[in-house]
Design a protein around this motif. Structure first.
Motif, PDB file in Angstrom:
ATOM      1  N   ARG A 247       0.833  -1.200   0.000  1.00  0.00           N
ATOM      2  CA  ARG A 247       0.000   0.000   0.000  1.00  0.00           C
ATOM      3  C   ARG A 247       0.871   1.256   0.000  1.00  0.00           C
ATOM      4  O   ARG A 247       0.578   2.232  -0.698  1.00  0.00           O
ATOM      5  CB  ARG A 247      -0.926   0.001   1.219  1.00  0.00           C
ATOM      6  N   VAL A 248       1.932   1.242   0.794  1.00  0.00           N
ATOM      7  CA  VAL A 248       2.847   2.378   0.847  1.00  0.00           C
ATOM      8  C   VAL A 248       3.508   2.592  -0.513  1.00  0.00           C
ATOM      9  O   VAL A 248       3.601   3.717  -1.014  1.00  0.00           O
ATOM     10  CB  VAL A 248       3.914   2.145   1.931  1.00  0.00           C
ATOM     11  N   GLN A 249       3.969   1.511  -1.099  1.00  0.00           N
ATOM     12  CA  GLN A 249       4.638   1.601  -2.396  1.00  0.00           C
ATOM     13  C   GLN A 249       3.692   2.111  -3.477  1.00  0.00           C
ATOM     14  O   GLN A 249       4.077   2.943  -4.313  1.00  0.00           O
ATOM     15  CB  GLN A 249       5.181   0.218  -2.778  1.00  0.00           C
ATOM     16  N   ASP A 250       2.462   1.640  -3.474  1.00  0.00           N
ATOM     17  CA  ASP A 250       1.480   2.084  -4.472  1.00  0.00           C
ATOM     18  C   ASP A 250       1.166   3.568  -4.305  1.00  0.00           C
ATOM     19  O   ASP A 250       1.035   4.292  -5.294  1.00  0.00           O
ATOM     20  CB  ASP A 250       0.198   1.253  -4.325  1.00  0.00           C
ATOM     21  N   THR A 251       1.052   4.039  -3.063  1.00  0.00           N
ATOM     22  CA  THR A 251       0.767   5.452  -2.821  1.00  0.00           C
ATOM     23  C   THR A 251       1.892   6.340  -3.332  1.00  0.00           C
ATOM     24  O   THR A 251       1.651   7.362  -3.999  1.00  0.00           O
ATOM     25  CB  THR A 251       0.544   5.695  -1.317  1.00  0.00           C
ATOM     26  N   MET A 252       3.133   5.975  -3.029  1.00  0.00           N
ATOM     27  CA  MET A 252       4.274   6.772  -3.493  1.00  0.00           C
ATOM     28  C   MET A 252       4.345   6.782  -5.010  1.00  0.00           C
ATOM     29  O   MET A 252       4.650   7.821  -5.626  1.00  0.00           O
ATOM     30  CB  MET A 252       5.570   6.227  -2.896  1.00  0.00           C
ATOM     31  N   HIS A 253       4.082   5.647  -5.630  1.00  0.00           N
ATOM     32  CA  HIS A 253       4.147   5.573  -7.095  1.00  0.00           C
ATOM     33  C   HIS A 253       3.089   6.451  -7.741  1.00  0.00           C
ATOM     34  O   HIS A 253       3.355   7.125  -8.747  1.00  0.00           O
ATOM     35  CB  HIS A 253       3.974   4.115  -7.528  1.00  0.00           C
TER      36      HIS A 253
END
Length: 251
Positions: A27-33
């Motif tokens: 979820r964190v990675q998707d938000t940053m992307h």
């Protein structure tokens, strides 16, 4: 023209706040992307691990811009995760500017959802409540409430002194184990097992274990296995503290 350095910092701040508040790695990675994709449609990279973040975007002047950041704080705050999601979605949909999003995020990062006294009392209430749910007697719940208060104070103090979670859980387990034996000596009708089970509830790594399984299912094997190792280490610390407390009190 959007400031690439400010965009990278905003993506890192959002990722750090989510990861430190108990968010899953994917979820964190998707938000940053998604945040980085607002300025650049291709060549954007965002990587989230259990303890660090990496973001990168293409740059015409320098070829690429990359920032990394270590994340060492751990807590559970779903309110902050939801707030970061709202800000990131508003920014991605162009409802707010980058500077406005950064200001809102900074405001959220400096706000505390609950005061220390509220968290300490809640720890005691949770311990007593779980004891009753697990068919413990009222006297057992009272003892678990008292030890839950002590463990809540310990957790709050360890957060200020940066005491490793392993030692926090080891000491907390000792409080639960030794305290239950001492309490039973004064109240023979009390059950040490119910008191211990209720008292250790605030320290159990349920969220960490759940996130580890979700990360593994999403393909983030390094983060998933590291979180699982952390959860097992905490569980061993709690068990060791309880065992040491019971043995020390001669039960």
């Amino acid at each position: 023209m959007m400031d690439d350095n400010l965009l990278l910092k905003f993506a890192l701040d959002a990722g750090e706040l989510m990861l430190a508040s108990g968010g899953e790695t994917h979820r964190v990675q998707d938000t940053m992307h998604r945040i980085l994709s607002v300025s650049h449609s291709t060549g954007v990279e965002a990587l989230a691990m259990s303890t660090f973040l990496i973001v990168s975007i293409p740059s015409k002047k320098s070829g690429s811009l990359t920032l990394t950041r270590g994340v060492y704080n751990r807590s559970v705050n779903f309110g902050k995760i939801c707030s970061v999601n709202e800000i990131s979605r508003a920014f991605v949909s162009r409802q707010i500017t980058l500077k406005e999003a950064a200001k809102r995020l900074e405001k959220i990062s400096h706000t505390s959802a609950y005061r220390p006294i509220s968290r300490i009392i809640s720890s005691g209430v949770a311990c007593g409540g779980f004891t009753l749910v697990l068919n413990g007697k009222l006297i057992d719940a009272l003892a678990a409430f008292l030890f839950g208060i002590l463990i809540g104070i310990l957790i709050n103090h360890s957060g200020k002194t940066k005491l490793p979670s392993f030692f926090t859980c080891l000491i907390g387990g000792f409080i639960a184990g030794a305290g239950s034996v001492i309490f039973q000596r004064f109240v023979p009708s009390a059950g040490t097992d119910m008191i211990i089970i209720g008292s250790i509830m605030p320290m159990l790594p349920g969220m960490t274990m759940t996130n580890s399984i979700r990360d593994i299912m999403e393909g983030h094997y390094i983060s998933g296995t590291s979180k699982m190792a952390e959860a097992l280490l905490i569980a061993f610390a709690i068990a060791g503290g309880v065992g040491f407390g019971i043995t020390t009190m001669g039960h």
